[in-house]
Design a protein around this motif. Structure first.
Motif, PDB file in Angstrom:
ATOM      1  N   VAL A  69     -75.136-100.177 -12.951  1.00 24.80           N
ATOM      2  CA  VAL A  69     -75.620-101.126 -11.946  1.00 24.80           C
ATOM      3  C   VAL A  69     -74.505-102.077 -11.557  1.00 24.80           C
ATOM      4  O   VAL A  69     -73.578-102.318 -12.319  1.00 24.80           O
ATOM      5  CB  VAL A  69     -76.841-101.920 -12.458  1.00 24.80           C
ATOM      6  N   PRO A 129     -73.805-102.850  -4.232  1.00 26.51           N
ATOM      7  CA  PRO A 129     -74.142-101.587  -3.576  1.00 26.51           C
ATOM      8  C   PRO A 129     -72.917-100.699  -3.408  1.00 26.51           C
ATOM      9  O   PRO A 129     -71.788-101.188  -3.303  1.00 26.51           O
ATOM     10  CB  PRO A 129     -74.716-102.004  -2.229  1.00 26.51           C
ATOM     11  N   ASN A 130     -73.169 -99.400  -3.387  1.00 24.22           N
ATOM     12  CA  ASN A 130     -72.092 -98.449  -3.120  1.00 24.22           C
ATOM     13  C   ASN A 130     -71.504 -98.750  -1.735  1.00 24.22           C
ATOM     14  O   ASN A 130     -72.194 -99.269  -0.856  1.00 24.22           O
ATOM     15  CB  ASN A 130     -72.626 -97.018  -3.208  1.00 24.22           C
ATOM     16  N   ALA A 186     -75.191-104.145   2.330  1.00 24.91           N
ATOM     17  CA  ALA A 186     -75.795-105.059   1.349  1.00 24.91           C
ATOM     18  C   ALA A 186     -77.173-105.492   1.827  1.00 24.91           C
ATOM     19  O   ALA A 186     -77.459-105.543   3.025  1.00 24.91           O
ATOM     20  CB  ALA A 186     -74.902-106.275   1.146  1.00 24.91           C
ATOM     21  N   GLU A 192     -79.346-108.989  -4.741  1.00 27.16           N
ATOM     22  CA  GLU A 192     -79.771-107.682  -5.218  1.00 27.16           C
ATOM     23  C   GLU A 192     -78.942-107.241  -6.416  1.00 27.16           C
ATOM     24  O   GLU A 192     -77.852-107.747  -6.666  1.00 27.16           O
ATOM     25  CB  GLU A 192     -79.622-106.630  -4.128  1.00 27.16           C
ATOM     26  N   TYR A 196     -77.844-103.238  -7.699  1.00 29.58           N
ATOM     27  CA  TYR A 196     -77.860-101.884  -7.161  1.00 29.58           C
ATOM     28  C   TYR A 196     -77.651-100.870  -8.274  1.00 29.58           C
ATOM     29  O   TYR A 196     -76.746-101.019  -9.096  1.00 29.58           O
ATOM     30  CB  TYR A 196     -76.745-101.722  -6.115  1.00 29.58           C
ATOM     31  N   GLN A 233     -76.019 -97.908  -9.078  1.00 28.12           N
ATOM     32  CA  GLN A 233     -74.919 -97.138  -8.505  1.00 28.12           C
ATOM     33  C   GLN A 233     -74.963 -95.674  -8.917  1.00 28.12           C
ATOM     34  O   GLN A 233     -74.506 -94.807  -8.180  1.00 28.12           O
ATOM     35  CB  GLN A 233     -73.584 -97.750  -8.937  1.00 28.12           C
ATOM     36  N   ARG A 285     -82.123-102.084  -5.837  1.00 25.39           N
ATOM     37  CA  ARG A 285     -82.024-100.998  -4.858  1.00 25.39           C
ATOM     38  C   ARG A 285     -81.291 -99.811  -5.459  1.00 25.39           C
ATOM     39  O   ARG A 285     -80.527 -99.952  -6.409  1.00 25.39           O
ATOM     40  CB  ARG A 285     -81.307-101.468  -3.585  1.00 25.39           C
ATOM     41  N   VAL A 286     -81.514 -98.672  -4.857  1.00 23.96           N
ATOM     42  CA  VAL A 286     -80.878 -97.424  -5.275  1.00 23.96           C
ATOM     43  C   VAL A 286     -80.790 -96.532  -4.053  1.00 23.96           C
ATOM     44  O   VAL A 286     -81.582 -96.682  -3.114  1.00 23.96           O
ATOM     45  CB  VAL A 286     -81.683 -96.737  -6.408  1.00 23.96           C
ATOM     46  N   ASP A 287     -79.834 -95.627  -4.041  1.00 21.30           N
ATOM     47  CA  ASP A 287     -79.843 -94.589  -3.013  1.00 21.30           C
ATOM     48  C   ASP A 287     -79.825 -93.245  -3.715  1.00 21.30           C
ATOM     49  O   ASP A 287     -79.439 -93.143  -4.877  1.00 21.30           O
ATOM     50  CB  ASP A 287     -78.671 -94.732  -2.035  1.00 21.30           C
ATOM     51  N   ILE A 297     -82.115 -94.924   1.026  1.00 21.02           N
ATOM     52  CA  ILE A 297     -82.040 -96.170   0.268  1.00 21.02           C
ATOM     53  C   ILE A 297     -83.472 -96.553  -0.083  1.00 21.02           C
ATOM     54  O   ILE A 297     -84.363 -96.520   0.773  1.00 21.02           O
ATOM     55  CB  ILE A 297     -81.375 -97.296   1.085  1.00 21.02           C
ATOM     56  N   GLN A 352     -85.924 -99.428  -2.534  1.00 24.09           N
ATOM     57  CA  GLN A 352     -85.863-100.749  -3.147  1.00 24.09           C
ATOM     58  C   GLN A 352     -87.125-101.032  -3.953  1.00 24.09           C
ATOM     59  O   GLN A 352     -88.166-100.430  -3.726  1.00 24.09           O
ATOM     60  CB  GLN A 352     -85.654-101.840  -2.112  1.00 24.09           C
TER      61      GLN A 352
END
Length: 169
Positions: free
Chosen positions: A73, A76-77, A82, A87, A89, A91, A125-127, A160, A162
């Protein structure tokens, strides 16, 4: 299951986790996410895992002393904008397929939620890969995440997701 801080000593184990996931996905004909080649021996992938290992956001889940999964974490990537609020993220998240069915991914995501609250974030968040049948998107939704926005990196389709932390405070 124990979750501990990861570091440079874990790089080879995390690469093996990715190798097991790639082999499992490839056996199902699902090469769109990470391709079909092992991460071990790939200088770009090794450098990526080494970078995560040097951060303070890598955690390793162990079952009976064996590395079973990894989450990293942080911010964000680079290919993701952002969030408009504070947040944390996810990763990367990977599970050694030898431990499939042991809820390793959920345990690491639960740790990520707790860490996000500790850091004062408003969202986690995550993707993830959103191609094929979007099974991975569905997995994150089953873990309490909601879709935020689709995106693409070249031909690679992503989503993405959240999770609001307001109810966890």
């Amino acid at each position: 299951m124990k979750i501990r801080t990861g570091g440079p000593q874990d790089v080879a184990a995390v690469l093996r986790m990715f190798d097991s996931a790639v082999a499992w996905l490839s056996a199902q004909g699902r090469t769109g996410q990470w391709g079909s080649e092992p991460f071990t021996g790939d200088p770009k992938r090794t450098a990526q895992v080494e970078g995560w290992a040097e951060s303070d956001g890598m955690r390793i889940a162990e079952i009976d002393g064996s590395p079973a999964g990894c989450v990293t974490v942080g911010p964000p990537n680079a290919y993701v904008p952002a969030a408009p609020v504070p947040e944390l993220y996810v990763q990367a998240l990977v599970i050694d397929q030898a431990f499939a069915g042991h809820k390793v991914g959920r345990a690491l995501l639960d740790w990520s939620l707790e860490e996000a609250v500790r850091r004062g974030a408003q969202v986690l968040r995550v993707d993830c890969y959103a191609g094929d049948d979007e099974r991975l998107v569905g997995y994150y939704e089953s873990c309490g995440f909601t879709r935020e926005a689709p995106f693409a990196v070249g031909q690679w389709p992503g989503m993405i997701l959240q999770r609001s932390l307001s109810a966890l405070r």
